[in-house]
Design an enzyme around this catalytic site. Structure first.
Site, mmCIF file in Angstrom:
data_model
loop_
_atom_site.group_PDB
_atom_site.id
_atom_site.type_symbol
_atom_site.label_atom_id
_atom_site.label_comp_id
_atom_site.label_asym_id
_atom_site.label_seq_id
_atom_site.Cartn_x
_atom_site.Cartn_y
_atom_site.Cartn_z
ATOM 1 N N THR A 77 44.029 41.939 28.949
ATOM 2 C CA THR A 77 43.105 41.601 27.861
ATOM 3 C C THR A 77 41.837 42.442 28.015
ATOM 4 O OG1 THR A 77 44.004 39.381 27.688
ATOM 5 C CG2 THR A 77 41.791 39.703 26.798
ATOM 6 N N GLN A 171 54.397 44.707 29.159
ATOM 7 C CA GLN A 171 55.749 44.143 29.328
ATOM 8 C C GLN A 171 56.743 45.120 29.930
ATOM 9 O OE1 GLN A 171 56.525 41.041 29.101
ATOM 10 N NE2 GLN A 171 54.674 40.237 28.118
ATOM 11 N N SER A 191 49.196 44.680 33.595
ATOM 12 C CA SER A 191 48.790 43.361 34.089
ATOM 13 C C SER A 191 49.729 42.943 35.216
ATOM 14 C CB SER A 191 48.854 42.357 32.940
ATOM 15 O OG SER A 191 48.469 41.091 33.402
ATOM 16 N N ALA A 192 49.158 42.603 36.377
ATOM 17 C CA ALA A 192 49.969 42.350 37.574
ATOM 18 C C ALA A 192 50.887 41.136 37.454
ATOM 19 C CB ALA A 192 49.039 42.172 38.776
ATOM 20 N N THR A 229 32.114 43.781 41.677
ATOM 21 C CA THR A 229 32.886 43.819 42.932
ATOM 22 C C THR A 229 34.368 43.642 42.621
ATOM 23 O OG1 THR A 229 30.997 42.905 44.091
ATOM 24 C CG2 THR A 229 33.123 42.729 45.203
ATOM 25 N N CYS A 316 49.637 28.285 19.320
ATOM 26 C CA CYS A 316 49.056 26.969 19.093
ATOM 27 C C CYS A 316 47.553 27.081 19.261
ATOM 28 C CB CYS A 316 49.612 25.980 20.106
ATOM 29 S SG CYS A 316 48.878 24.359 19.961
HETATM 30 N N1 PLP Z 1 49.400 42.422 26.098
HETATM 31 C C1 PLP Z 1 50.631 41.897 26.101
HETATM 32 C C2 PLP Z 1 51.744 42.616 25.395
HETATM 33 C C3 PLP Z 1 50.881 40.685 26.753
HETATM 34 O O1 PLP Z 1 52.118 40.163 26.760
HETATM 35 C C4 PLP Z 1 49.802 40.035 27.405
HETATM 36 C C5 PLP Z 1 50.009 38.723 28.060
HETATM 37 O O2 PLP Z 1 50.647 37.840 27.522
HETATM 38 C C6 PLP Z 1 48.534 40.635 27.386
HETATM 39 C C7 PLP Z 1 48.379 41.820 26.721
HETATM 40 C C8 PLP Z 1 47.354 40.012 28.080
HETATM 41 O O3 PLP Z 1 47.482 40.186 29.464
HETATM 42 P P1 PLP Z 1 46.570 39.393 30.512
HETATM 43 O O4 PLP Z 1 47.220 38.077 30.730
HETATM 44 O O5 PLP Z 1 46.622 40.236 31.750
HETATM 45 O O6 PLP Z 1 45.199 39.331 29.955
#
Ligand code: PLP
Length: 370
Positions: A77, A171, A191-192, A229, A316
């Site tokens: 995000t 993904q 995203s880890a 940090t 939701c």
């Molecule tokens: N982009 C996609 C395609 C995602 O599936 C997600 C998480 O569901 C995100 C971004 C957001 O990732 P994060 O949870 O690391 O903020």
């Protein structure tokens, strides 16, 4: 692997978050002992710094990028926000099926077809009209349907008009091969926790030489591109997950086989059920399906009672279930979209999870047919 999912739960929601890999858990617990600040010059700080840099190399190798181009963030995000706000452009364009962390920045939306694939002709037309350097955000694979986007073709179109391309590749790792150089994109969000790491750790990876204006100020971390940090434990876990990616990828064919069994079972149980983008290249683990006449929440609750975790193909917010923007963009009728669920499989799943799902879902399908 961690025994987290165990026998009592069939966890079929890997696109939302995954079990933490055993090697991640042990690397993270070792990193907790490296409490020094990575910016400190003393030995404790240097140990923490070394752990962060080792992880940076692993993440870069996984994405086929240079370590110095990896900016650690709190997750995708933030990475998406950093790209949209920090890269130089005169306006953002994004496919209609992007994650809300892209769409919330109000880009100009590019239509998709019935499978959720970007309309490249529409993209080209808009780029032609704008006559200014734009930024195109196009995801690698859709989190709801698993649909893979034609990234290299989109990059070719963008290059003709001097546009940058940012790819939300959240993904991809562990499910399909990821090669930033071959893709030709300018930036990549990762995203880890989507491939065995911890929540709260991610990265924005840049093409060599690309400038970025930081969003957070007040510190020189991450080569002055993201002040604050570093989340050392999260980053170390991210590195350990990146090292495990080839092993996760080796599971992809087995998982695709489980998905095929699942989809055959779904079709047999409910001929009126609809599997989205069935014939388009998708992630090997993802099935997005609608069971017309049975609301997603009803399916989710029944499955949950049977010990099965899946997601609704809808969002939701404030107590109201809204149909998925992805399915609506694909032209799915709102009523049908409200009956959609997503099954996303992963490395801890086996035949028993698929049979368990089908056994629990079949009565719902029969109730819809009655
Ligand atoms: N982009 C996609 C395609 C995602 O599936 C997600 C998480 O569901 C995100 C971004 C957001 O990732 P994060 O949870 O690391 O903020």
């Amino acid at each position: 692997m961690c025994p987290a999912a165990g026998d009592t739960l069939s966890y079929l929601d890997y696109n939302a978050s995954t079990p933490v890999l055993a090697e991640v858990a042990s690397a993270v617990s070792a990193a907790i002992g490296r409490y020094g600040n990575p910016s400190s010059v003393h030995a404790a700080g240097r140990r923490a710094r070394a752990a962060v840099e080792e992880a940076r190399e692993a993440v870069a190798a996984m994405a086929k990028a240079r370590p110095q181009d990896v900016i650690f963030t709190s997750g995708a995000t933030e990475s998406n926000a950093l790209a949209l706000r920090g890269l130089a452009h005169k306006g953002a364009l994004a496919s209609a099926v992007e994650h809300p962390s892209i769409l919330a920045h109000n880009p100009e939306v590019i239509a998709v077809d019935g499978d959720g694939v970007i309309d490249l002709a529409a993209l080209e037309l808009i780029l032609q009209q704008r006559k200014a350097p734009m930024l195109v955000a196009l995801m690698f694979a859709n989190n709801e349907t698993g649909v893979l986007q034609p990234i290299t073709q989109a990059v070719e179109v963008a290059r003709k008009y001097g546009a940058l391309v940012h790819c939300d590749a959240v993904q991809a790792p562990g499910k399909v091969a990821l090669d930033m150089r071959a893709m030709g994109v300018d930036s990549l969000a990762l995203s880890a926790h989507k491939f065995g790491g911890l929540k709260g750790a991610g990265a924005l990876v840049l093409r060599p030489g690309l400038d970025l204006t930081p969003d957070t100020l007040g510190g020189g971390q991450e080569r002055r591109r993201r002040a604050g940090t570093e989340n050392v434990t999260g980053i170390v876990g991210f590195g350990a997950a990146a090292v495990a990616v080839p092993r996760l990828l080796a599971e992809a064919a087995r998982i695709a086989g489980l998905r095929a069994t699942l989809e055959t079972g779904l079709r047999a149980a409910a001929p009126n059920a609809r599997i989205y983008a069935e014939t388009w290249p998708r992630l090997p683990n993802t099935t997005c399906l609608a069971l017309p006449g049975v609301a997603s929440e009803t399916q989710l609750m029944r499955l949950d009672l049977a010990g099965i975790a899946v997601s609704a193909g809808s969002a939701c917010s404030s107590g109201k279930i809204a149909p998925s923007h992805v399915l609506l963009a694909m032209g799915v009728a709102p009523d049908e979209a409200k009956s959609a669920i997503r099954v996303s499989l992963g490395w801890e799943n086996g035949e028993k999870d698929v049979s368990r799902f089908l056994a629990a879902w079949q009565p719902l399908a029969s109730s819809a047919a009655a």
